[in-house]
Scaffold this active site. Sequence first.
Site, mmCIF file in Angstrom:
data_model
loop_
_atom_site.group_PDB
_atom_site.id
_atom_site.type_symbol
_atom_site.label_atom_id
_atom_site.label_comp_id
_atom_site.label_asym_id
_atom_site.label_seq_id
_atom_site.Cartn_x
_atom_site.Cartn_y
_atom_site.Cartn_z
ATOM 1 N N LYS A 73 6.497 -1.901 2.022
ATOM 2 C CA LYS A 73 5.266 -1.341 2.609
ATOM 3 C C LYS A 73 4.119 -2.320 2.391
ATOM 4 O O LYS A 73 3.209 -2.097 1.568
ATOM 5 C CB LYS A 73 4.986 0.048 2.032
ATOM 6 C CG LYS A 73 4.094 0.891 2.948
ATOM 7 C CD LYS A 73 4.139 2.346 2.573
ATOM 8 C CE LYS A 73 3.063 3.180 3.240
ATOM 9 N NZ LYS A 73 3.115 3.271 4.690
ATOM 10 N N LEU B 294 10.853 1.346 7.503
ATOM 11 C CA LEU B 294 10.343 1.828 6.219
ATOM 12 C C LEU B 294 11.048 3.157 5.908
ATOM 13 O O LEU B 294 11.146 4.027 6.781
ATOM 14 C CB LEU B 294 8.827 2.058 6.307
ATOM 15 C CG LEU B 294 8.214 2.515 4.993
ATOM 16 C CD1 LEU B 294 8.116 1.351 4.006
ATOM 17 C CD2 LEU B 294 6.837 3.126 5.204
ATOM 18 N N GLU C 285 11.352 2.282 14.712
ATOM 19 C CA GLU C 285 10.431 3.300 14.174
ATOM 20 C C GLU C 285 9.098 3.165 14.886
ATOM 21 O O GLU C 285 8.924 2.310 15.756
ATOM 22 C CB GLU C 285 10.262 3.130 12.657
ATOM 23 C CG GLU C 285 9.624 1.809 12.274
ATOM 24 C CD GLU C 285 9.445 1.626 10.772
ATOM 25 O OE1 GLU C 285 9.370 2.608 10.025
ATOM 26 O OE2 GLU C 285 9.362 0.445 10.353
ATOM 27 N N TYR D 235 0.833 -1.199 0.000
ATOM 28 C CA TYR D 235 0.000 0.000 0.000
ATOM 29 C C TYR D 235 0.864 1.243 0.000
ATOM 30 O O TYR D 235 2.083 1.181 0.197
ATOM 31 C CB TYR D 235 -0.963 -0.005 1.190
ATOM 32 C CG TYR D 235 -0.333 0.278 2.535
ATOM 33 C CD1 TYR D 235 0.481 -0.654 3.169
ATOM 34 C CD2 TYR D 235 -0.555 1.494 3.183
ATOM 35 C CE1 TYR D 235 1.047 -0.391 4.406
ATOM 36 C CE2 TYR D 235 0.011 1.764 4.429
ATOM 37 C CZ TYR D 235 0.807 0.820 5.026
ATOM 38 O OH TYR D 235 1.377 1.082 6.248
HETATM 39 N N1 PLP Z 1 7.150 3.705 9.172
HETATM 40 C C1 PLP Z 1 5.982 3.020 9.142
HETATM 41 C C2 PLP Z 1 5.908 1.668 9.788
HETATM 42 C C3 PLP Z 1 4.857 3.569 8.508
HETATM 43 O O1 PLP Z 1 3.708 2.876 8.460
HETATM 44 C C4 PLP Z 1 4.962 4.861 7.929
HETATM 45 C C5 PLP Z 1 3.816 5.476 7.263
HETATM 46 O O2 PLP Z 1 2.747 4.966 7.198
HETATM 47 C C6 PLP Z 1 6.185 5.528 7.994
HETATM 48 C C7 PLP Z 1 7.259 4.909 8.621
HETATM 49 C C8 PLP Z 1 6.345 6.893 7.391
HETATM 50 O O3 PLP Z 1 6.359 6.832 5.984
HETATM 51 P P1 PLP Z 1 5.870 8.054 5.091
HETATM 52 O O4 PLP Z 1 6.631 9.251 5.553
HETATM 53 O O5 PLP Z 1 6.213 7.661 3.707
HETATM 54 O O6 PLP Z 1 4.397 8.184 5.329
#
Ligand code: PLP
Length: 285
Positions: free
Chosen positions: A149, A207, A182, A33
């Site tokens: 993701k 991520l 994270e 996603y």
């Molecule tokens: N880490 C995780 C586990 C996430 O689910 C998300 C965003 O949904 C992020 C980091 C941050 O990613 P982004 O800045 O691309 O939204």
Amino acid sequence: MSRIAYVNGRYLPLRDASVNIEDRGYQFSDGVYEVCEVLDGKLIDERRHIERLQRSLSELRIAMPMTPAALSVVFHEVVRLNRIHWGIVYLQVTRGVSRRDHAFPPAGTRPSVVVTARNMDFAAAEKIAGDGIAVITVPENRWTRVDIKSVSLLPNVLAKQAAREQGAKEAWFVDNSGHITEGSSSNAWIVTRDGKVVTRQVDHGILKGITRTVVLEVMAKQGLKLEERAFTLEEAQAAREAFVTSASQIVMPVVRIDGKPVGNGAPGLIASALRRDFHQFAEQS
Ligand code: PLP
């Protein structure tokens, strides 16, 4: 006004939008996603989100369901049909529909594509950012490829629920070595007492947030010092500031970690300045 979703080639009111019960996303979480911020009806960092989608799909050997240009048309149409002023657009791509069998379905099975969008409350989000949020910590219990993701988010769901039950808005995962990886839906950051901004290096263990990438650009412009490395819970609790980043929260100050105040217990200057300047650096389309 009924919300409209894109489902495999059709734009439908949400109540009529459905997927097959043998969709592999439903059966196996076999899909990926993306979540992209929408501001004034424009997509924020769409190009980078589509690039990350392509990477996630290719790591899982799922075909890109349409060209990036066609996907962009769908995104904009869903945003338009739902009259999104400030909110998010959500995309899910799965390995498609096939009789249930763990191994990949027959060659030629078409990936399923769903796109939805929803408005968010800008004033409420600004108020939360003005107050800062509390985070809790939970043991890291996810698989070793969270750089993909994937829609397989059970540990993230449980972590977020634990946060909610403890009056916090986010949960940070702590790995076996005592380091924060994270958040359940965000990247984690601290600012040390001597003013260095620290966030974990990217590898298979977090991520690579799109917001993270853009914030690094904002930081460079603001002349801030960066350290890309893991940090411990103790270091975070002794930090001057902490914050999280994600497409839906942009830069969100963290003021409590496991019940202990961060710095003076109020949103930090660096986090607030990064939030303020973010959209000057993000791409809009
Ligand atoms: N880490 C995780 C586990 C996430 O689910 C998300 C965003 O949904 C992020 C980091 C941050 O990613 P982004 O800045 O691309 O939204």
